[in-house]
Write an enzyme that holds these catalytic residues in place. Sequence first.
Site, PDB file in Angstrom:
ATOM      1  N   CYS A  60       0.808  -1.229   0.000  1.00 31.45           N
ATOM      2  CA  CYS A  60       0.000   0.000   0.000  1.00 31.45           C
ATOM      3  C   CYS A  60       0.838   1.275   0.000  1.00 31.45           C
ATOM      4  CB  CYS A  60      -0.933   0.005   1.210  1.00 31.45           C
ATOM      5  SG  CYS A  60      -1.901  -1.495   1.361  1.00 31.45           S
ATOM      6  N   GLU A 102      -2.863   4.733  13.770  1.00 27.74           N
ATOM      7  CA  GLU A 102      -2.557   5.970  13.057  1.00 27.74           C
ATOM      8  C   GLU A 102      -2.977   7.192  13.866  1.00 27.74           C
ATOM      9  OE1 GLU A 102      -2.741   8.021   8.636  1.00 27.74           O
ATOM     10  OE2 GLU A 102      -4.051   6.314   9.059  1.00 27.74           O
TER      11      GLU A 102
END
Length: 405
Positions: A160, A310
């Site tokens: 990714c 995150e």
Amino acid sequence: MSVWITGLGAVSALGAGADALADALLAGRSGITAQPGSEEHALRPFAAAAVTVPLAHGLAPAQRNLYDRHSLMALEAAAEAWAQAGLPATAPDPDRAAIAWGTGLGGSVSMEASYQQMFTARPPRVHPYTVVRVMANSAASHLAMRHQLRAAQLAVSNACASSAQAIGEALWLLRNGRADIALVGGSEAMLHIGSALGWQAMGVMAPLDAEQPEQSCRPFDDARKGLVLGEGAAALILETEAHARARGATPLAALAGYGHSVDAVHLSRPDAAGQVRAMTAALRDAGLSPADIGYVNAHGTATEVGDAVEAESIAAVFGTRAVPVSATKALHGHLIGAGGALELVATVQALRRQALPPSAHVRTSQLSAQVDLVTDGARDVRPRAAMSNSFAFGGSNVALVTSLV
């Protein structure tokens, strides 16, 4: 050395063009739809963000045969970026022009088609162009030939983070004097049975919301259940400031910084410390402080662990709720290797329009205690610089910083 972005291009489930992408993101319009699945292959119906615009207009059938779907989308996005930059059909100085392209699986549509032929046709007949369609550098090679880019070819396949890393490496290539201009970006097309089965088996793909398929992907929401696959391509033209000025090009923004780190912890579980290292490195490379960043386009895949990690890493770098954050995958899906390029285009558009796209479909979020999520529509702001994050399976982390010129 300053590196300017002089062209943008995109093709996604939100339509053809970088403006169509930005318009849809600001409006909160989703490109995610219900896909039928396959009872024969035990594939449940699933949500995905599929490209529906026509591809390969003007290509003769014999030419089109050379291309996998992801390469055809690469042509579309690159053509838009190249035209916006005001460049002639081929690079004026090919030996000073480079290509850097990212993809996760390359020609996976062609690979699946070849397996179908091998296992179902009698006698099996695999398409003679299978190898050149499937190889990970196929899109980059087609673009290099089309625009005569001969200085260097980088084909990055790093899950990714693929296209984000390709863009960052091209930034350094320009700074190091290897080229004056680079066509960069990524493309991905994996909305087929084998890919969908694999993601469903891994347990990270969001179940289809039968009542509201377009809201199946909900990054940072308390009820998030996983990612939604997307397909598409995005391209940018990078030029040294001197090269752009010499030909009278107009800068859209500057690519100011690139940070890359590796977790070296787990194949699929992200690590906040690794993400912090990438974001910190990008800020250092750009010569900026956290306070200079006015927007973060989060990786935000809508997995339970990924979003939480995150949020933790963004808060660690910028401070608690210190910077506006949104995850645009809620609307265009997760383009895997092409995601970083598409999200950088979205980030540049947010800077230029002075409006931040919302993190769509967030109803309630405990993570909003850590990060300032842009919800309830677009937010009018005046950021001078922004960051786009791409965090990959395998532990690769990339952060890109862009700023207004």
